[in-house]
Design a protein around this motif. Structure first.
Motif, PDB file in Angstrom:
ATOM      1  N   GLU A 157       0.826  -1.211   0.000  1.00 38.09           N
ATOM      2  CA  GLU A 157       0.000   0.000   0.000  1.00 38.09           C
ATOM      3  C   GLU A 157       0.857   1.257   0.000  1.00 38.09           C
ATOM      4  N   LYS A 158       2.061   1.165   0.555  1.00 38.52           N
ATOM      5  CA  LYS A 158       2.964   2.310   0.602  1.00 38.52           C
ATOM      6  C   LYS A 158       4.389   1.827   0.362  1.00 38.52           C
ATOM      7  N   PRO A 159       5.287   2.703  -0.090  1.00 37.40           N
ATOM      8  CA  PRO A 159       6.681   2.305  -0.311  1.00 37.40           C
ATOM      9  C   PRO A 159       7.298   1.732   0.959  1.00 37.40           C
ATOM     10  N   GLU A 160       8.029   0.627   0.805  1.00 38.80           N
ATOM     11  CA  GLU A 160       8.559  -0.063   1.977  1.00 38.80           C
ATOM     12  C   GLU A 160      10.063  -0.283   1.883  1.00 38.80           C
ATOM     13  N   GLY A 161      10.697  -0.309   3.036  1.00 38.64           N
ATOM     14  CA  GLY A 161      12.092  -0.679   3.152  1.00 38.64           C
ATOM     15  C   GLY A 161      13.049   0.365   2.627  1.00 38.64           C
ATOM     16  N   LYS A 162      14.277  -0.001   2.603  1.00 34.93           N
ATOM     17  CA  LYS A 162      15.372   0.902   2.254  1.00 34.93           C
ATOM     18  C   LYS A 162      15.208   1.512   0.868  1.00 34.93           C
ATOM     19  N   TRP A 163      14.653   0.736  -0.079  1.00 34.23           N
ATOM     20  CA  TRP A 163      14.551   1.209  -1.459  1.00 34.23           C
ATOM     21  C   TRP A 163      13.127   1.571  -1.844  1.00 34.23           C
ATOM     22  N   LYS A 164      12.227   1.674  -0.856  1.00 35.46           N
ATOM     23  CA  LYS A 164      10.862   2.169  -1.072  1.00 35.46           C
ATOM     24  C   LYS A 164      10.132   1.389  -2.173  1.00 35.46           C
ATOM     25  N   VAL A 165      10.137   0.090  -2.045  1.00 29.54           N
ATOM     26  CA  VAL A 165       9.519  -0.787  -3.031  1.00 29.54           C
ATOM     27  C   VAL A 165       8.004  -0.802  -2.858  1.00 29.54           C
ATOM     28  N   VAL A 166       7.272  -0.725  -3.966  1.00 33.26           N
ATOM     29  CA  VAL A 166       5.811  -0.800  -3.911  1.00 33.26           C
ATOM     30  C   VAL A 166       5.277  -2.006  -4.670  1.00 33.26           C
ATOM     31  N   GLU A 167       6.058  -2.547  -5.609  1.00 34.62           N
ATOM     32  CA  GLU A 167       5.592  -3.698  -6.382  1.00 34.62           C
ATOM     33  C   GLU A 167       6.769  -4.563  -6.780  1.00 34.62           C
ATOM     34  N   GLU A 168       6.575  -5.880  -6.684  1.00 33.89           N
ATOM     35  CA  GLU A 168       7.566  -6.844  -7.163  1.00 33.89           C
ATOM     36  C   GLU A 168       6.835  -7.960  -7.903  1.00 33.89           C
ATOM     37  N   LEU A 213      20.081  -9.564   0.444  1.00 33.00           N
ATOM     38  CA  LEU A 213      20.454  -8.677  -0.657  1.00 33.00           C
ATOM     39  C   LEU A 213      19.996  -9.253  -1.997  1.00 33.00           C
ATOM     40  N   THR A 214      20.107 -10.571  -2.166  1.00 32.11           N
ATOM     41  CA  THR A 214      19.628 -11.155  -3.421  1.00 32.11           C
ATOM     42  C   THR A 214      18.098 -11.190  -3.460  1.00 32.11           C
ATOM     43  N   ARG A 215      17.472 -11.248  -2.292  1.00 29.75           N
ATOM     44  CA  ARG A 215      16.001 -11.102  -2.273  1.00 29.75           C
ATOM     45  C   ARG A 215      15.617  -9.691  -2.719  1.00 29.75           C
ATOM     46  N   ALA A 216      16.327  -8.692  -2.230  1.00 32.79           N
ATOM     47  CA  ALA A 216      16.064  -7.313  -2.639  1.00 32.79           C
ATOM     48  C   ALA A 216      16.365  -7.106  -4.116  1.00 32.79           C
ATOM     49  N   LEU A 217      17.315  -7.871  -4.643  1.00 30.65           N
ATOM     50  CA  LEU A 217      17.677  -7.752  -6.055  1.00 30.65           C
ATOM     51  C   LEU A 217      16.490  -8.061  -6.971  1.00 30.65           C
ATOM     52  N   LEU A 218      15.557  -8.848  -6.503  1.00 31.70           N
ATOM     53  CA  LEU A 218      14.381  -9.184  -7.297  1.00 31.70           C
ATOM     54  C   LEU A 218      13.512  -7.968  -7.606  1.00 31.70           C
ATOM     55  N   SER A 219      13.758  -6.860  -6.942  1.00 35.79           N
ATOM     56  CA  SER A 219      12.997  -5.636  -7.205  1.00 35.79           C
ATOM     57  C   SER A 219      13.710  -4.710  -8.185  1.00 35.79           C
ATOM     58  N   ALA A 220      14.935  -5.059  -8.605  1.00 36.19           N
ATOM     59  CA  ALA A 220      15.752  -4.157  -9.415  1.00 36.19           C
ATOM     60  C   ALA A 220      15.106  -3.875 -10.774  1.00 36.19           C
ATOM     61  N   GLU A 221      15.065  -2.595 -11.131  1.00 36.60           N
ATOM     62  CA  GLU A 221      14.450  -2.175 -12.394  1.00 36.60           C
ATOM     63  C   GLU A 221      15.456  -2.035 -13.515  1.00 36.60           C
ATOM     64  N   ILE A 229      21.479  -1.770  -4.948  1.00 32.83           N
ATOM     65  CA  ILE A 229      20.972  -2.749  -3.976  1.00 32.83           C
ATOM     66  C   ILE A 229      22.124  -3.571  -3.396  1.00 32.83           C
ATOM     67  N   LEU A 230      23.000  -4.062  -4.252  1.00 31.63           N
ATOM     68  CA  LEU A 230      24.082  -4.931  -3.803  1.00 31.63           C
ATOM     69  C   LEU A 230      25.137  -4.180  -2.982  1.00 31.63           C
ATOM     70  N   GLU A 231      25.376  -2.914  -3.333  1.00 32.37           N
ATOM     71  CA  GLU A 231      26.346  -2.132  -2.567  1.00 32.37           C
ATOM     72  C   GLU A 231      25.826  -1.841  -1.167  1.00 32.37           C
ATOM     73  N   ASP A 232      24.523  -1.644  -1.030  1.00 33.10           N
ATOM     74  CA  ASP A 232      23.878  -1.545   0.286  1.00 33.10           C
ATOM     75  C   ASP A 232      24.535  -0.483   1.176  1.00 33.10           C
ATOM     76  N   VAL A 233      24.687   0.729   0.610  1.00 32.93           N
ATOM     77  CA  VAL A 233      25.345   1.815   1.343  1.00 32.93           C
ATOM     78  C   VAL A 233      24.600   2.108   2.651  1.00 32.93           C
ATOM     79  N   GLY A 234      25.359   2.272   3.709  1.00 28.64           N
ATOM     80  CA  GLY A 234      24.784   2.499   5.027  1.00 28.64           C
ATOM     81  C   GLY A 234      24.836   1.269   5.903  1.00 28.64           C
ATOM     82  N   CYS A 235      25.043   0.109   5.262  1.00 35.42           N
ATOM     83  CA  CYS A 235      25.143  -1.139   6.024  1.00 35.42           C
ATOM     84  C   CYS A 235      26.188  -2.047   5.375  1.00 35.42           C
ATOM     85  N   GLY A 236      25.833  -2.654   4.253  1.00 36.62           N
ATOM     86  CA  GLY A 236      26.769  -3.525   3.546  1.00 36.62           C
ATOM     87  C   GLY A 236      26.532  -4.991   3.834  1.00 36.62           C
TER      88      GLY A 236
END
Length: 391
Positions: A157-168, A213-221, A229-236
């Motif tokens: 319903e709203k952007p979520e997580g570090k990369w503000k994903v709304v649809e995958e 990180l590879t789960r998050a990669l599934l959202s990559a446009e 996504i893979l660089e994950d700046v702020g955490c790593g």
């Protein structure tokens, strides 16, 4: 219930088509594959002999909690997805989460792990008329006959997580109880990728485990989004892997990329090294860092990686799909074959061939030189103009 391994290698891969929120999709996956997940959890030697003992130590429990807190901050939607899988399968969440921590928790707890040459081999052929990504999915033998496809459409319903994903929207081959993304996968933006596990000697809690990180990669446009996504700046990354990828809807000529991702103990971002392969070039990767210079865990996996690279040294001359199948079927090295029929530690549970020209994904449940694909899936992509999904 027959013991794992007693039923032989089955030519069967179940698939679920599911749509909903992250939790709902996770729940449907858990509920649908509950028996596979429960049986795997009961018999998984890595979980029961290494990860659970590490979890029961003071240092291990602290690493568990610190990493979980970090993920709830950066990727809360994927934690809810895993909670859904736990609830649907009626398996405790902490056991599923431990599978995603892997060596991060055993190293922190000082638990010595068994020498298991788990690994995968990937070949990317980028030649005129043939744009192929081929991959052997090698896993601990308990995974044999215990994996499945997840084809999911997730909306928020709203952007979520570090990369503000709304649809995958993606399809991924999944290990039981694991989040999608750590094997072979593609998404509706045209991203196609496979993963090779890499074992950095030094791994870190409170950072992002590679599975997430590879789960998050599934959202990559697009490619730059994937790198972000893979660089994950702020955490790593807390541990490492190799990602082999391309985007089917590239406007320019096809480029394949191998990205070595490694954890950093000093920087709050992942270490990345990218090797591209343009038209007329090929790529190959197994389970050893080839360009990032960091200490690696001395294990059978390194010996296996070197042996498989030697066996596949003809990959640079490969020009078509038949060459890829021939190379990934190689069993000449009896100790460390490219295709592992089965042994006490590891098996090649599946072989995948992405044809980026035909936009298909062929999956073999046995040695591809000796059998036909079990299934050939169309790669269904999003139409940028209409925002709809098309073949």
């Amino acid at each position: 219930m027959p013991a794992i391994g007693s039923i032989g290698r089955r030519h069967s891969i179940p698939i679920i088509y599911t749509r909903g929120t992250h939790y709902e999709v996770g729940f449907d996956v858990g509920r649908t594959f509950a028996s596979l997940i429960q049986e795997f959890i009961e018999n998984c030697s890595t979980l029961n002999e290494e990860l659970l003992p590490a979890y029961n130590t003071i240092k291990g429990r602290q690493t568990y909690e610190d990493t979980l807190l970090s993920l709830k901050t950066n990727f809360p939607q994927y934690i809810r997805e895993l909670e859904g899988t736990a609830d649907g399968s009626k398996v405790p969440f902490y056991k599923l989460f431990l599978l995603h921590l892997d060596r991060i928790i055993t190293v922190s707890a000082g638990i010595k792990v068994n020498c298991q040459p788990v690994g995968c081999s990937t070949i990317c052929v980028n030649q005129p008329g043939y744009e192929i990504l081929g991959h052997t999915e090698d896993a601990i033998t308990e995974n044999l006959n215990h994996f499945y496809f997840v084809s999911a459409h997730i909306t928020s319903e709203k952007p979520e997580g570090k990369w503000k994903v709304v649809e995958e929207r993606f399809t991924s081959l999944c290990y039981p109880g694991h989040l999608p993304g750590y094997t072979m996968s593609y998404n509706h933006h045209g991203l196609v990728f496979s993963i090779n596990t890499l074992s950095a000697l030094n791994v870190f809690g409170a950072k992002t485990p590679r599975h997430f990180l590879t789960r998050a990669l599934l959202s990559a446009e697009n490619y730059s989004h994937a790198l972000q996504i893979l660089e994950d700046v702020g955490c790593g990354a807390g541990d490492g892997c190799s990602i082999n990828l391309t985007f089917l809807n590239e406007e320019k000529q096809r480029t394949f990329y191998n990205i070595e991702m490694a954890p950093s103990g000093t920087d709050k971002k992942s270490l990345l090294n990218v090797l591209p392969a343009s038209l007329g070039e090929n790529l190959m990767h197994t389970n050893k860092y080839m360009r990032v210079s960091i200490p690696e865990e001395e294990s059978c996996m390194l010996d296996s990686s070197v042996a498989r690279m030697i066996a596949l040294q003809g990959y640079s001359e490969a020009t078509n799909k038949c060459n890829v199948i021939e190379l990934l079927s190689n069993e000449n090295n009896k100790e460390y074959p490219v295709f592992v029929s089965t042994n006490d530690f590891v098996s090649t549970i599946a072989v995948g061939v992405f044809d980026c020209t035909e936009k298909t994904w062929s999956i073999y449940a046995d040695n591809p030189k000796k059998t036909k694909p079990l299934v050939v899936l169309p790669l269904v992509l999003k139409n940028k103009e209409t925002n709809s999904v098309c073949h």
